[in-house]
Design an enzyme around this catalytic site. Sequence first.
Site, PDB file in Angstrom:
ATOM      1  N   PHE A 110       0.828  -1.298   0.086  1.00  0.00           N
ATOM      2  CA  PHE A 110       0.077   0.040  -0.155  1.00  0.00           C
ATOM      3  C   PHE A 110       0.878   1.537  -0.124  1.00  0.00           C
ATOM      4  O   PHE A 110       1.670   1.492   0.799  1.00  0.00           O
ATOM      5  CB  PHE A 110      -0.873   0.071   1.211  1.00  0.00           C
ATOM      6  CG  PHE A 110      -1.760   1.236   1.278  1.00  0.00           C
ATOM      7  CD1 PHE A 110      -2.660   1.471   0.654  1.00  0.00           C
ATOM      8  CD2 PHE A 110      -1.603   2.074   2.301  1.00  0.00           C
ATOM      9  CE1 PHE A 110      -3.349   2.667   0.218  1.00  0.00           C
ATOM     10  CE2 PHE A 110      -2.311   3.411   2.383  1.00  0.00           C
ATOM     11  CZ  PHE A 110      -3.405   3.491   1.541  1.00  0.00           C
ATOM     12  N   MET A 164       0.981  33.628 -22.352  1.00  0.00           N
ATOM     13  CA  MET A 164       2.379  33.507 -22.924  1.00  0.00           C
ATOM     14  C   MET A 164       2.199  32.596 -24.206  1.00  0.00           C
ATOM     15  O   MET A 164       2.741  32.873 -25.207  1.00  0.00           O
ATOM     16  CB  MET A 164       3.407  33.031 -22.068  1.00  0.00           C
ATOM     17  CG  MET A 164       4.820  32.866 -22.690  1.00  0.00           C
ATOM     18  SD  MET A 164       5.200  34.343 -23.355  1.00  0.00           S
ATOM     19  CE  MET A 164       6.367  35.033 -22.148  1.00  0.00           C
TER      20      MET A 164
HETATM   21  C1  LIG Z   1       3.020  23.235 -15.210  1.00  0.00           C
HETATM   22  C2  LIG Z   1       2.852  24.046 -16.736  1.00  0.00           C
HETATM   23  N1  LIG Z   1       1.939  23.577 -17.497  1.00  0.00           N
HETATM   24  C3  LIG Z   1       1.945  24.522 -18.688  1.00  0.00           C
HETATM   25  C4  LIG Z   1       3.172  25.363 -19.022  1.00  0.00           C
HETATM   26  C5  LIG Z   1       3.157  25.849 -20.332  1.00  0.00           C
HETATM   27  N2  LIG Z   1       2.805  27.460 -20.222  1.00  0.00           N
HETATM   28  C6  LIG Z   1       3.997  28.214 -20.136  1.00  0.00           C
HETATM   29  S1  LIG Z   1       3.280  29.977 -19.910  1.00  0.00           S
HETATM   30  C7  LIG Z   1       1.602  29.390 -20.025  1.00  0.00           C
HETATM   31  C8  LIG Z   1       0.467  30.444 -19.793  1.00  0.00           C
HETATM   32  C9  LIG Z   1       0.496  30.914 -18.484  1.00  0.00           C
HETATM   33  O1  LIG Z   1      -0.640  31.471 -17.984  1.00  0.00           O
HETATM   34  P1  LIG Z   1      -0.832  32.456 -16.908  1.00  0.00           P
HETATM   35  O2  LIG Z   1      -0.132  31.881 -15.666  1.00  0.00           O
HETATM   36  O3  LIG Z   1      -1.973  32.988 -16.879  1.00  0.00           O
HETATM   37  O4  LIG Z   1       0.075  33.744 -17.331  1.00  0.00           O
HETATM   38  P2  LIG Z   1       0.269  34.723 -18.330  1.00  0.00           P
HETATM   39  O5  LIG Z   1       1.089  34.314 -19.532  1.00  0.00           O
HETATM   40  O6  LIG Z   1      -0.995  34.853 -18.753  1.00  0.00           O
HETATM   41  O7  LIG Z   1       0.702  36.106 -17.805  1.00  0.00           O
HETATM   42  C10 LIG Z   1       1.599  27.969 -20.168  1.00  0.00           C
HETATM   43  C11 LIG Z   1       0.233  27.239 -20.098  1.00  0.00           C
HETATM   44  C12 LIG Z   1       4.132  25.421 -18.039  1.00  0.00           C
HETATM   45  N3  LIG Z   1       4.890  26.357 -18.230  1.00  0.00           N
HETATM   46  N4  LIG Z   1       3.816  24.986 -16.794  1.00  0.00           N
END
Ligand SMILES: Cc1ncc(C[n+]2csc(CCOP(=O)(O)OP(=O)(O)O)c2C)c(N)n1
Lengths: 162, 553
Positions: free
Chosen positions: B113, B467
């Site tokens: 487990f 991003m």
């Molecule tokens: C755990 C994880 N999943 C996916 C990604 C891919 N990724 C990089 S930036 C991003 C967007 C981030 O969005 P947000 O936190 O709203 O920030 P913003 O870019 O809008 O400022 C993603 C999905 C990542 N870096 N980490």
Amino acid sequence: MKQMRVLSILVENNAGTLTRVAGLFARRGYNIDTLTVSETKDPSFSRITLTASLNDLELNQLVSQTAKLEEVISIEELFETNSVMREILLVKVSVSDDCRSKLIEITDVYKGVVVDLSPDSMIIELTGKPQKIDAFIRVIDNYNIVNICRTGVTALQRGKGD
Amino acid sequence: MEYTGAEIIIKTLIDEGVDTLFGYPGGAVIDIYNALYNYRDQIRHIRPSHEQGGAHAADGYSRSTGKTGVVLATSGPGATNLVTGIATAYMDSIPMVCITGNAASHLIGKDAFQEIDIFGATMSVTKHNFMITDIADLQDTIRRAFKIANSGRKGPVLIDVPKDFTQLKYPYEKKESLPIDGKHKIVQSDLEKFAEIINQAERPIIYAGGGINSSDSSQELRALMDKAMIPAVNTIMAIGVLGPLDQLNLGMVGMHGKNSSNYSIEHSDLVIALGTRFSDRVALNTKHFAPDAKIIQVDIDQSEIDKNVVVDFEIVGDLKEILAEILSLIEEKDRKDWLAQIEEFRKEDYQPPNGSDSIEPYKIIRHVAEYFGEDLIFVTDVGQHQMWTAQYCARTKPRTFLTSGGLGTMGFGFGASIGAKAGNPDKPVVLISGDGSFTMNMNELKTAVDHQINTITIILNNHALGMVRQWQNLLYDQRYSETDIDHSFDYVKLAEAFGAKGYSCATITEFKAAFADATTQNKPIIIEAIIDKDELVLPMIPAGGTVEDIIME
Ligand SMILES: Cc1ncc(C[n+]2csc(CCOP(=O)(O)OP(=O)(O)O)c2C)c(N)n1
């Protein structure tokens, strides 16, 4: 230019050490061609001998990455000129009456041994430098080879004690 | 006197100077928690909502204090929940010690487990890991883990402890902490050659990385810059290490770095790489990186030499020591022409647009930075908000900008800010997050409230995974596949539900008012700032590109 390299790695003899070294090669995208592992005189250490095809930059990168592993005591490249390298070959050939003696003759020239003889096949054992094994295989290539097994290189540096 | 393995673990941690432990109880570690009960006034235990948050907290604690972060989790899911946090620390060379429980040793290998081979699972994301097979090794192994985590290039170390070893008894005789090694012998002639290359250069530039933080050598670096008037750029991991922004500190380089930083590398005749790894976010195109320059490098890690970019000369060793020793060999210069040329590059730096009441990210970040000054610790998640914070945070001290650089872990921020505040209770800690990243690990708001860890979180809400959406905008014909977050979400209510204080604002005036009020509260704070969905991080050099490919609008 890629070249076949022989690396001799002295490691702590712990569970998982081999996985760690092999995993590092895989993770960095390098293929191990042959691998042998055995305890050294001091059973708390093992020696891994492996061969891989690498260019100079790749070699340096792998050597320094491997050297960083906590359980790696040392890693060095071995060369024909400063070490003794040996490999064992087992090859099973299917033979008919008319070619059996010819094959035994070739085996004798290479100082190999016939270790199994059946009515329609035989197994030859040969120990030697990798080049000698390669050469032997080339010579018997046009016989009916059923299977080949090579142990991979094991090696020790000449002179200098370690 | 004999102690249980559990007590030995706690005693060794205390003797190693651990004052804060991030951990989550469970069956396989119940004895460790039982032992902790006796020492609860000597070691502060912080229980996150999720082990990932605990691992990020230990990491943030380490990044902000320079000490080793310690995290404890139970077997199976507790241990696997740590993995992203450990990998995040590994990619950024952060010293951490992670302790996991496991099934009792007679059950190991029997699919017991909550049995997981966490030793195997973390082999490639730890600097080293151990599985305890003998209680006699317990103290030594923990001490060795601290040593390994901090020697040479730093990193996380995991120790897996089958439950029976927490129950068995063994004498505890306190031993000394093991000395940190990794000191390389420095050869005088190497220093001389290094200095000579620098002295002969006309247009040298220092390219400083996270190694300056790890080796605590920002003062030595600044002395070198000042003496020979060598301008410097920094990676995202080295924000803060160059001191105040001035003529010599050009700021961040790379994909979202300044034009002047990227141009200066491009036009230099010598790049001096210090504690950095030529990552693909800086040396975007390794074939065209610093095309006219010699490249010399100092790093503690031999395997960083010639890994991504082949260098002309290198010294492997401790940066602090090498920079200190080299100073006397460096000639004073004024480098008027080179610095004048760089001033020209600066004229082409990106200037953010300035609408009067619009709520651009840079205004928010600048406002917070100015309000709290140089001691403020900025933490980020991952995405556009991370890059905006990197661009405008104006940090002038090391260890005041915490970000997941190498792994780019969304969800890093909340846990890391808890760890940073736990390690620096007297300093303000502000997390800049995005709506995507924040929702990944917002459960840790509960941790902050429970432990009265009063951080301020500012969510730059662009209603998007910004991003990724930016790449879709610029590089994928505006096909916004799955990057819009259009549902409405009430961050104020969310904050209140957790027992924190929440604000929402849509103009910079509203933001300033909310922020002013927030600074008077004695609670964790969530401020939602609603920004434009189409806001871009600029400038940008696309992956694989060169300065020729800079996108400015
Ligand atoms: C755990 C994880 N999943 C996916 C990604 C891919 N990724 C990089 S930036 C991003 C967007 C981030 O969005 P947000 O936190 O709203 O920030 P913003 O870019 O809008 O400022 C993603 C999905 C990542 N870096 N980490």
